[in-house]
Design an enzyme around this catalytic site. Structure first.
Site, PDB file in Angstrom:
ATOM      1  N   GLY A  14       0.792  -1.230   0.000  1.00 39.91           N
ATOM      2  CA  GLY A  14       0.000   0.000   0.000  1.00 39.91           C
ATOM      3  C   GLY A  14       0.825   1.280   0.000  1.00 39.91           C
ATOM      4  CB  SER A  15       4.305   2.197  -0.895  1.00 40.71           C
ATOM      5  OG  SER A  15       4.495   1.898  -2.253  1.00 40.71           O
ATOM      6  CG  ASN A  16       1.591   3.260  -5.849  1.00 43.99           C
ATOM      7  OD1 ASN A  16       1.968   4.296  -6.404  1.00 43.99           O
ATOM      8  ND2 ASN A  16       2.126   2.080  -6.100  1.00 43.99           N
ATOM      9  CE  LYS A  91      -9.953 -11.792  -5.870  1.00 42.14           C
ATOM     10  NZ  LYS A  91     -11.158 -11.946  -5.019  1.00 42.14           N
ATOM     11  CB  ILE A  93     -11.709  -5.232 -11.418  1.00 40.43           C
ATOM     12  CG1 ILE A  93     -10.552  -4.838 -10.509  1.00 40.43           C
ATOM     13  CG2 ILE A  93     -12.906  -4.350 -11.208  1.00 40.43           C
ATOM     14  CD1 ILE A  93     -10.920  -4.794  -9.062  1.00 40.43           C
ATOM     15  CG  ASN A 107      -4.168  -1.191 -12.119  1.00 35.81           C
ATOM     16  OD1 ASN A 107      -3.915  -1.345 -10.907  1.00 35.81           O
ATOM     17  ND2 ASN A 107      -3.556  -1.897 -13.049  1.00 35.81           N
ATOM     18  CG  HIS A 109       0.992  -2.421 -15.297  1.00 41.05           C
ATOM     19  ND1 HIS A 109       0.544  -3.646 -14.833  1.00 41.05           N
ATOM     20  CD2 HIS A 109       2.024  -2.692 -16.130  1.00 41.05           C
ATOM     21  CE1 HIS A 109       1.280  -4.602 -15.375  1.00 41.05           C
ATOM     22  NE2 HIS A 109       2.183  -4.051 -16.172  1.00 41.05           N
ATOM     23  CG  ASP A 150      -2.306  -4.990 -16.836  1.00 44.03           C
ATOM     24  OD1 ASP A 150      -2.755  -4.398 -15.842  1.00 44.03           O
ATOM     25  OD2 ASP A 150      -1.573  -5.995 -16.763  1.00 44.03           O
ATOM     26  CD  GLU A 179       4.325   1.872  -9.387  1.00 39.63           C
ATOM     27  OE1 GLU A 179       3.379   1.700  -8.605  1.00 39.63           O
ATOM     28  OE2 GLU A 179       5.016   0.938  -9.801  1.00 39.63           O
TER      29      GLU A 179
HETATM   30  C1  GAR Z   1       3.280  -1.271  -7.583  1.00 38.50           C
HETATM   31  O1  GAR Z   1       4.526  -1.301  -8.203  1.00 38.50           O
HETATM   32  C2  GAR Z   1       2.167  -1.396  -8.609  1.00 38.50           C
HETATM   33  O2  GAR Z   1       2.463  -0.758  -9.827  1.00 38.50           O
HETATM   34  C3  GAR Z   1       2.105  -2.882  -8.798  1.00 38.50           C
HETATM   35  O3  GAR Z   1       2.291  -3.416  -7.514  1.00 38.50           O
HETATM   36  C4  GAR Z   1       3.064  -2.511  -6.722  1.00 38.50           C
HETATM   37  C5  GAR Z   1       2.283  -2.211  -5.470  1.00 38.50           C
HETATM   38  O4  GAR Z   1       3.050  -1.458  -4.573  1.00 38.50           O
HETATM   39  N1  GAR Z   1       0.837  -3.252  -9.368  1.00 38.50           N
HETATM   40  C6  GAR Z   1       0.703  -4.226 -10.253  1.00 38.50           C
HETATM   41  O5  GAR Z   1       1.609  -4.924 -10.637  1.00 38.50           O
HETATM   42  C7  GAR Z   1      -0.722  -4.423 -10.754  1.00 38.50           C
HETATM   43  N2  GAR Z   1      -0.728  -5.144 -11.975  1.00 38.50           N
HETATM   44  P1  GAR Z   1       2.360  -0.802  -3.291  1.00 38.50           P
HETATM   45  O6  GAR Z   1       1.494  -1.878  -2.643  1.00 38.50           O
HETATM   46  O7  GAR Z   1       3.510  -0.449  -2.413  1.00 38.50           O
HETATM   47  O8  GAR Z   1       1.572   0.374  -3.729  1.00 38.50           O
END
Ligand code: GAR
Length: 197
Positions: A14-16, A91, A93, A107, A109, A150, A179
């Site tokens: 969950g850093s984003n 997962k 959607i 989303n 990516h 995607d 990101e």
């Molecule tokens: C991120 O790099 C995101 O782009 C990727 O997972 C990571 C989650 O980081 N998402 C995917 O690959 C989705 N297809 P976070 O949990 O620290 O935000």
């Protein structure tokens, strides 16, 4: 100005999500932080949400066999969410969820779609493939979610250089860093009408 009522779906760190929360708290983004849902009981994202006093829930096929997306929609609607943010949600959607928010599901990516997208291309798998193919650039993409992995319309992308000495880990770190700003930038543009979704 559209007031964004954000609901997050996150499976792991969950850093984003945290970056967006921080930007809302800093006054950079005008949005309400309504709810966080994870499919993963031990997701750090849930801890982060609780630390921020954001209502947080676990919904998966064990808690809701056969109808987890229905429950997700129910919770998000209960908290008046109008924009769903996938933040490392691993997962697929359903169309039901997408339609319930009139397609306002975003989303992030960790690559420059349409390259390195699709089934199996998530998280470290993406960076591993980029390194294996000796790409000289990679980056991050924010897109609207549709029923195909995607493949939804791209809203923004940011590139970074991949250096010969980069490893899967250093690349992941570099991409994650961009990101964090990219997601907020897109949300600011949606909220001020520069991007219409
Ligand atoms: C991120 O790099 C995101 O782009 C990727 O997972 C990571 C989650 O980081 N998402 C995917 O690959 C989705 N297809 P976070 O949990 O620290 O935000």
């Amino acid at each position: 100005m559209i007031k964004l009522n954000l609901g997050f779906l996150a499976s792991h760190n969950g850093s984003n999500m945290q970056a967006i929360i921080n930007n809302v708290k800093a006054g950079k983004l005008n949005a309400n932080l309504c709810a966080v849902i994870s499919n993963n009981r031990s997701a750090i994202a849930i801890e982060k949400a609780r630390n921020e006093n954001i209502p947080a829930f676990i919904v998966n096929s064990s808690t809701h066999p056969n109808n987890s997306d229905k429950e997700i929609v129910r919770i998000l609607q209960q908290y008046n969410v109008n924009t769903v943010i996938l933040a490392g949600y691993m997962k697929a959607i359903s169309k039901y969820l997408i339609d319930s928010f009139n397609g306002r599901v975003l989303n992030i990516h960790p690559a420059l779609l349409p390259k390195y997208g699709g089934k199996g291309m998530y998280g470290m798998n993406v960076h591993q493939a980029v390194i294996k193919n000796k790409e000289s650039i990679s980056g991050a993409t924010i897109h609207l979610v549709n029923e195909e992995y995607d493949k939804g319309p791209i809203l923004a992308q940011k590139e970074i250089s991949v250096l010969p000495e980069d490893t899967t880990e250093t690349l992941a770190e570099k991409v994650l860093k961009i990101e964090h700003n990219l997601y907020t930038d897109v949300l600011i543009k949606i909220s001020n009408g520069e991007i219409v979704i």
